[in-house]
Enzyme design. Structure first.
Site, mmCIF file in Angstrom:
data_model
loop_
_atom_site.group_PDB
_atom_site.id
_atom_site.type_symbol
_atom_site.label_atom_id
_atom_site.label_comp_id
_atom_site.label_asym_id
_atom_site.label_seq_id
_atom_site.Cartn_x
_atom_site.Cartn_y
_atom_site.Cartn_z
ATOM 1 N N HIS A 25 3.560 -2.354 3.195
ATOM 2 C CA HIS A 25 3.553 -0.989 2.656
ATOM 3 C C HIS A 25 4.885 -0.731 1.951
ATOM 4 C CE1 HIS A 25 0.482 -0.866 5.786
ATOM 5 N NE2 HIS A 25 -0.052 0.168 5.153
ATOM 6 N N ASP A 62 0.810 -1.217 0.000
ATOM 7 C CA ASP A 62 0.000 0.000 0.000
ATOM 8 C C ASP A 62 0.845 1.268 0.000
ATOM 9 O OD1 ASP A 62 -2.097 -1.753 0.263
ATOM 10 O OD2 ASP A 62 -2.944 -0.810 2.053
#
Length: 245
Positions: A199, A51
């Protein structure tokens, strides 16, 4: 006969009343196919997701590790970073990874959020990707994992499937918890059909990169394949979905 019908109608109404409102929990949305947390499957497949990128210090390094272990992943990109770091997105696509929508400004949406803003956030990210001659994504992940009924309806109407992640595979790498923590979180809980949350935008940290260097060879040794979320969703759903209550 009329009296009997009336009694049956009253009984049905009473039963409906006692049943109460439908509980709209994870099991409810999974059963309807409106949100995907993971994909029950007999196949040894795992979806790695990243992400908030792209982000030059870490995204390129993550791509290097993925390439080393023949792993495909899904990148939930933030539109304003696509605009700034277009070459990284092009590289993700060129190397066989999947691009998904994560809003333009990484905006959190609560029950009181303006639905029109969600529309703008999604469309602006689409526009940035289309400016790179890339296809419109089909997967959407709300920042923070926050969702509501209005969002679910809007996302579906815009042609997206909402993707979250396996609850037991939230690495919390954005907190910089340490390489060992990230590695243990994934390896100690890995199972077929997982959607793992990482992430590739964690300023000042390369912990995710270093953790992947340990996670991928170990899972590959265990026989797992690393696929995109879309490929994982195509896997046969041989394991029944269980209530999370």
């Amino acid at each position: 006969m009329a009296g009997r019908r009336m009694m049956l109608l009253l009984l049905a109404l009473l039963l409906c009343g006692f049943a109460g409102p439908v509980k709209k929990d994870r099991y409810y949305y999974e059963k309807k196919g409106e949100i995907v947390w993971e994909v029950p499957t007999a196949e040894k497949k795992i979806a790695l997701t990243f992400d908030d990128g792209p982000y030059p210090p870490s995204t390129g390094a993550i791509l290097d590790v993925l390439k080393t272990y023949e792993a495909k992943a899904t990148f939930f990109v933030v539109g304003n970073r696509v605009e700034r770091y277009a070459e990284l997105v092009r590289r993700e696509v060129a190397e066989g990874h999947e691009i998904a929508n994560h809003t333009f400004n990484h905006t959190y949406f609560t029950k009181s959020s303006d639905p029109s803003r969600l529309n703008q956030e999604i469309l602006r990210t689409e526009e940035q990707l289309q400016a790179l001659n890339l296809d419109k994504p089909t997967l959407f992940r709300p920042p923070g994992g926050y969702y509501n009924e209005a969002m679910i309806r809007k996302v579906r109407a815009m042609g997206y499937t909402m993707i979250l992640w396996s609850w037991h595979q939230d690495t919390k790498d954005w907190r910089k918890p340490g390489v060992g923590y990230i590695v243990d979180k994934v390896l100690n809980h890995a199972r077929n059909g997982d959607i793992i949350l990482f992430h590739d935008y964690v300023p000042g940290s390369m912990q995710t990169v270093e953790a992947l260097k340990q996670i991928l060879p170990e899972l590959k040794q265990r026989g797992y394949r690393f696929v995109t979320v879309s490929e994982l969703m195509q896997s046969s759903r041989e394991m029944p979905i269980q209530s999370k209550d």
